[in-house]
Design an enzyme around this catalytic site. Structure first.
Site, PDB file in Angstrom:
ATOM      1  N   ASP A  96       0.864  -1.177   0.000  1.00  0.00           N
ATOM      2  CA  ASP A  96       0.000   0.000   0.000  1.00  0.00           C
ATOM      3  C   ASP A  96       0.905   1.233   0.000  1.00  0.00           C
ATOM      4  OD1 ASP A  96      -2.220   1.652   0.071  1.00  0.00           O
ATOM      5  OD2 ASP A  96      -3.236   0.466   1.596  1.00  0.00           O
ATOM      6  N   TRP A  97       0.298   2.389  -0.132  1.00  0.00           N
ATOM      7  CA  TRP A  97       1.042   3.641  -0.268  1.00  0.00           C
ATOM      8  C   TRP A  97       2.021   3.804   0.911  1.00  0.00           C
ATOM      9  CZ3 TRP A  97       0.140   7.691  -4.016  1.00  0.00           C
ATOM     10  CH2 TRP A  97       0.861   8.861  -3.774  1.00  0.00           C
TER      11      TRP A  97
END
Length: 768
Positions: free
Chosen positions: A301-302
């Site tokens: 994820d980011w």
């Protein structure tokens, strides 16, 4: 793969039987030298397939730096700097490039100027629509219609791919049982089975019949895994999910989409039992790769890779790269630690180049499957956004997602005796907010609001008067309420549109209080006191604690943020052109203190069996044990405001003549359950018939009920239909006390009904 290699060696050995020992050794050695070719990509299903051959051939030509470049995903920034990095082979994927001209410019550099000509994978968060915005995923789950959900994802893929986007970060299939968590809006609710069914539908819609079709985009199952169990409903928070619960509740939706061919997986932000998902070898290798044989690509994820530093799991960015890649991550989203450190880690022997090769194989395989090497560019000048068929499908999704929670005295649908309608409330004409969370590319100029739709579609039949009352959902000023009440007094019926702005749900938007915000409660209070029928329509990103508002309203419709076509769909429901059929995909709590709350809980040893004595009914100086010593809240009782699977209709349905095909079944058998469903009302309508099961006794305690099937059944008034479910006994399996997935023999109860709290039941037995 290993079997292919061994077969090859055995064939060589057989061929060499009549040769000298010296020649035998030479031939066997030659065969062994070829093993790296077979083993270079552990994720490959068939090394001999055209895609695998292309991947292997390209991998052999790549430098270590170029391999690591493929593992690097960046977001749109300085275009000139990005162009240089693309030409140098240092970017495998890009986020948030939505201009097709820019997509082609960057892709041309990758394909025509970089040394190996590897295309860049363009990605975007396309969660519940691209331009045409559908209901938020929680609303789509309320339809209990996987085909409609698949159709919505297909529309999103068609629109997004027209701008060069070939990868989205959906579906989110986190089992979500705490409405304080803002990302519940992005989920399909609290039930593993419903999440699995809807997740598979989204994957099919996004990816189409073939990934290499120009209108297909790769899906991404997120967040792997357990993110929906964040402590206290606070986003990014830790979780503590024991392995058995992880396997019985949180992993099944992910296994379902993996088997359905979901192209990518995303690691979650949370740590579970102290191990961040981005560095969790157990879930990424042991489960995903070894148990499920998944050959897709895994992305963080980011910045979840470098966030393992503040977690306290890694001391620096170098250790981040080491732990993430060794755990099984293929691509790093935006934080850049891989590109910065992996070369050094390989030289130091802390990360093997074989691990790099495995990751790059997974990335290249996806690009080949998407057809990017053959067709890297997007055709510009296309006009597919907001196509009439897209808007029609979005409207249908809203129609089936809206939940009728209350309808006293059949106030709805609005009839011919209604001449004047008062429309009030902050959500009646809020084109931005009805789109909901994660609608980056939705345009409020295309949103059709309830006020606009009522005026356009029914303004020639009734007089519509409008007074907003509150400027927005958090507005605490009460001076506008007087104006709204004045308008309402002159009307035959009042439509109050309240709820949440889009910003109040979604990622990083958790709440400790899930009541209506601002002065909305005061607005409903004032409107309920004027003696006119009050219809409350709530648009929100989560279930809210609306017990008081439900009590003070004559009818209540709940619409999880409905998107572009919310207005026309709600207008047709209000006037009866469409009969509501949505069901709650999550349990609605009475109070926030009940959270997390869900229907599939285990029984305690002190489960309530009789009437609860609530706090206002307790006599003074009552004895310590006078309340019965059972498991409930003195101020909220045991049950929810509305159970999972709840939803009314303008018509009524009757369940009768439930029958089982057998009273005893073996583990390889199938139980057939039938029931007669009758439309006993005045309107044609759709009922969502739900099948639940309970395993009465197990080696570990089992949930009181588990959803195992559902069907949407549409009947005319007076029509009767026999509804049939075929339940394989294998669907009763669970991870037992020995951490093995088995069906245990014993007694079971099966229910068929209109929600998780009501229905007909019967018992059956599974025997060895």
């Amino acid at each position: 793969m290993l079997s292919v290699c061994l077969l090859f060696l055995f064939s060589l050995e057989a061929f060499a039987q009549n040769l000298t020992v010296k020649h035998k050794l030479k031939i066997i050695s030659a065969g062994l030298c070829l093993l790296p070719f077979f083993w270079a990509c552990d994720g490959a299903k068939e090394s001999a397939s055209p895609v695998e051959a292309q991947v292997e051939n390209l991998l052999k030509r790549m430098t270590l730096r170029e391999k690591i470049g493929q593992m690097n995903q960046v977001s749109l920034g300085n275009v000139d700097e990005l162009a240089v990095a693309v030409e140098n082979g240092e970017i495998g994927s890009m986020l948030n490039v939505t201009d097709p001209e820019l997509v082609n410019r960057l892709q041309r550099i990758a394909v025509e100027k970089s040394r190996l000509g590897i295309p860049v994978l363009m990605s975007r968060d396309v969660i519940h629509g691209y331009r045409t915005i559908f209901p938020i995923p929680l609303g789509q789950a309320a339809t209990f219609n996987p085909q409609l959900v698949e159709d919505g994802a297909r529309v999103a893929a068609i629109e997004a791919s027209s701008d060069g986007i070939r990868w989205t970060f959906a579906p989110m299939i986190d089992v979500s049982r705490d409405a304080r968590w803002g990302r519940m809006a992005e989920s399909c609710g609290e039930d593993p089975y419903l999440n699995a069914v809807m997740g598979v539908a989204m994957v099919k819609g996004f990816q189409g019949n073939s990934l290499d079709n120009a209108t297909s985009i790769a899906a991404c199952a997120k967040h792997f895994v357990g993110y929906g169990a964040s402590e206290a409903g606070k986003d990014y928070n830790s979780t503590f999910i024991p392995e058995r619960t992880l396997r019985n509740v949180y992993l099944p939706p992910f296994e379902a989409v993996a088997k359905a061919g979901c192209a990518t997986f995303m690691t979650s932000f949370n740590d579970n039992d102290g191990v961040p998902s981005t560095g969790n070898t157990f879930i990424l290798k042991d489960v995903l790769r070894n148990e499920w044989n998944y050959d897709g690509m895994v992305v963080t994820d980011w910045a979840s890779a470098t966030e393992m530093i503040p977690h306290g799991f890694c001391k620096d960015r170098k250790e981040v790269a080491e732990k993430a890649v060794n755990a099984g991550v293929d691509m790093e989203m935006v934080s850049g630690a891989f590109l910065e450190n992996l070369e050094k880690l390989v030289k130091e022997g802390k990360v093997s180049e074989k691990s790099i090769d495995n990751a790059v194989c997974n990335i290249l395989r996806l690009k080949y499957r998407l057809g990017l090497f053959d067709a890297p560019y997007v055709t510009t000048g296309q006009s597919v956004n907001y196509a009439p068929e897209h808007l029609a499908k979005a409207k249908e999704a809203v129609e089936q997602s809206v939940i009728l929670l209350k309808n006293d005295k059949n106030v709805l649908p609005l009839g011919g005796n209604v001449r004047t309608i008062a429309v009030v409330g902050p959500m009646a004409d809020a084109p931005h907010d009805q789109l909901g969370t994660w609608a980056f590319d939705g345009e409020k100029s295309h949103t059709q609001t309830p006020l606009a739709a009522l005026r356009e579609m029914y303004g020639d039949k009734v007089q519509i008067v409008y007074e907003q009352g509150l400027a927005y959902s958090r507005d605490k000023r009460t001076d506008g309420i007087y104006k709204a009440v004045s308008v309402a007094r002159k009307a035959d019926v009042v439509l109050a549109f309240v709820g949440e702005e889009a910003i109040l749900s979604g990622e990083a938007h958790s709440l400790a209080d899930i009541n209506l915000r601002g002065a909305q409660k005061q607005l409903i209070d004032a409107l309920s006191n004027i003696g006119k029928p009050l219809v409350t329509v709530i648009m929100a990103g989560r279930p809210l604690t609306i017990g008081d508002e439900v009590e003070k309203s004559d009818a209540v419709l709940y619409s999880f943020h409905p998107g572009t076509m919310g207005g026309p769909a709600l207008a047709d429901i209000l006037f009866g052109k469409v009969v509501p059929s949505g069901k709650t995909p999550v349990t609605f709590p009475k109070m926030v203190g009940q959270l997390p709350i869900y229907y599939a809980h285990n029984h305690t040893g002190r489960a309530p069996s009789g009437k609860e004595t609530l706090i206002d009914d307790i006599p003074q100086e009552a004895g310590q044990t006078s309340l019965g010593c059972t498991s409930f809240y003195m101020d909220a009782g045991f049950g929810p405001l509305f159970p999972f699977g709840y939803g009314l209709s303008y018509t009524t349905f009757n369940y009768d003549k439930m029958a089982l095909s057998a009273g005893k079944l073996k583990k390889d058998g199938t139980l057939t359950v039938t029931v007669d469903l009758t439309n006993t009302g005045k309107y044609a309508g759709t009922e969502i018939v739900q099948l639940y099961v309970r395993d009465k006794v197990g080696t570990v305690t089992r949930p009181v009920k588990e959803l195992k099937g559902f069907q949407r059944i549409t009947l005319q008034p007076g029509e009767v239909k026999s509804v049939r479910f075929d339940l394989p006994v294998s669907d009763l399996s669970f991870w037992n006390i020995d951490m093995k997935k088995v069906v245990e023999p014993g007694e079971f109860t099966v229910w068929i009904g209109t929600n998780s709290d009501e229905g007909l039941s019967a018992d059956f037995e599974v025997v060895d």
